[in-house]
Structure formats: structure tokens, C-alpha cells
Motif scaffolding. Structure first.
Motif: not given
Length: 263
Positions: A118-120, A13-16, A126-127
Motif C-alpha cells: 500500500v501507499v501510506p 487509497h485516494l485517487l489523486g 490517514l489523509r
């Protein structure tokens, strides 16, 4: 409807983006536990992120540096600080929301068998464009002074090994159970066919027919239980053999010499 506790697996996951989603859910009243924080990603190369950390590290109180800010170096502290800055923590609402948030490196024993999500909206794959550089939080934290990386990696390796053992054992047991169930289903069908033929015979009393059917059913149930017990015994023997082999491998070694040559 809220769940009792939501466990988020932070790997990839990306931190922000992850912090913004967590902050919103905390303010809504949800309890959240974040595990594997060391596998969080930050966009940008590691050199750039080290410069950002260096600028943050020099921040302190002029009159009394003991008042903060405190520069924690663990991955879970990075995520906690990012969420804390997105929540009105100095109000009662924000303080209560932060009490419902916990972060961990690795996966503690209490959450080994808990469903993780998870948080898509925050997944790097994906981002973030594939050609963009990114930093894994464990690499950054190790370079700025975090010293528990080896311990976390060792605990994670042990957890994955235990999970693989459980999976293999359950696969063997479930396979034996399914095979025995198929056998029982097939024989039950044959019993039903035989019962139809027997009930069609008007010269035999119904009590005798029902007794034979019950006896046949009992035999097949005993056979199913025996198959299941045999499968469990084979699985236990296989595990004992692996444990003995591992123990034997550790105990191997050359024995020290008891004496030297005489002159």
C-alpha cells in the motif's frame, strides 16, 4: 534498489494522491501493477463527482470527435488516465514509463500469490478527515455506465474463499507439524541424557552404545514421519468431506412426478 515489479493494492487509497506517487515511481523506472482499482476512493460526495464526470464527458474534438478524448468508464481507466496526465507521455521518457504501468479490477490469477503493498501517503484513513464524505470508484463507475461490477465481485468472492480454504488447511498441517516437532525435541533431549549415562559406563563397549543410540534415533524419526503423514491424511479427509457435502447440497431437489392420477 528497484524491485522487479511492485504490486499495489489500491483499496482505500485516494485517487489523486495515489496517482502522483505512481507517476513519480514510473518516471524513475519502476514497473508497477495496480490491482483492485474498483475500491479506490475519491474525496467528495458522489453527486459532486458525477457532475465532474458530466463536464468531462462533453469534451470532444469539434472537427472530428473520433480523435478523442475517449471517455472510458471502468475504474482502472480512471486511475490510468489520472497517472497519464501526470506524466510527460508525449516524450520518449514518458511513453516508456507508461508502458511499465498496468491496472486491473480485482486481482488477476497471476497476482494471487504475489506480495501486495500500500501507499501510506495516499490512504484515505490517514489523509481525509473522518467527517468528510468520499466516493468509492465502483459506485461512480456503475452509475455512469460500467457494467462489469457483478463479475468482478463474483471473482473476488471466489478468490477470498480459496484463500480462506488454503489458510485453514495450512493452519491444521502446520499445527500438526509443530506438535510432532515438540515431541521429537523432547524425546531427543531424553536420548541425549540417556547417551550421557551410557557413555559414563566403562563396562560396555562404545560400539554397542552408539548402535543403541542410532536405533533409538531411527525409531523417533519414524514416529515423527508417521505423525506428519497422519496429519496430512486427516486434512485431506476433511477437505474431501467438505467437497462431498457441497456436492450433495447442490444435487438435492424434488424429483419430477412420473404420472398423474387416473380418472
Amino acid at each position: 534498489m528497484f524491485q522487479k515489479v511492485v504490486v499495489i493494492d489500491c483499496k482505500g487509497h485516494l485517487l489523486g494522491r495515489l496517482a502522483s506517487v505512481i507517476a513519480k515511481e514510473l518516471l524513475s523506472g519502476q514497473k508497477i501493477v495496480a490491482v483492485r482499482c474498483e475500491q479506490i476512493n475519491i474525496s467528495g460526495p458522489i453527486a459532486r463527482n458525477k457532475l465532474k464526470w458530466a463536464a468531462y464527458r462533453h469534451l470532444s474534438c469539434n472537427t472530428n470527435p473520433r480523435r478523442g478524448p475517449f471517455h472510458y468508464r471502468s475504474p482502472r481507466s480512471f486511475l490510468y488516465r489520472a497517472v497519464k496526465r501526470m506524466v510527460p507521455r508525449k516524450t520518449t521518457r514518458g511513453a516508456l514509463a507508461m508502458k511499465n504501468f498496468k491496472t486491473f479490477e480485482g486481482i488477476p490469477l497471476a497476482f494471487h500469490k504475489v506480495k501486495r503493498v500500500v501507499v501510506p501517503q495516499a490512504l484515505r484513513i490517514l489523509r481525509l478527515r473522518p467527517d468528510r464524505k468520499y466516493t468509492i470508484l465502483t459506485d461512480l463507475c456503475t452509475q455512469i455506465g460500467w457494467s462489469n461490477r457483478a463479475a468482478v465481485e463474483r471473482e473476488e468472492a471466489e478468490r477470498k474463499l480459496a484463500g480462506a480454504r488454503y489458510h485453514n488447511k495450512s493452519k491444521v498441517v502446520h499445527g500438526a507439524e509443530k506438535a510432532a516437532q515438540r515431541l521429537v525435541t523432547k524425546e531427543s533431549k531424553e536420548l541425549k541424557d540417556a547417551e550421557k549415562k551410557l557413555t559414563g559406563n566403562a563396562f560396555k563397549p562404545m560400539k554397542e552404545i552408539k548402535a543403541k543410540v542410532r536405533a533409538a534415533h531411527k525409531v523417533h524419526v519414524e514416529k515423527y514421519n508417521a505423525e506428519k503423514a497422519a496429519a496430512d491424511a486427516r486434512a485431506k479427509a476433511r477437505e474431501a468431506k467438505k467437497a462431498a457435502a457441497a456436492k450433495g447440497g447442490k444435487g438435492k431437489g424434488k424429483a419430477p412426478a412420473k404420472g398423474g392420477k387416473k380418472n
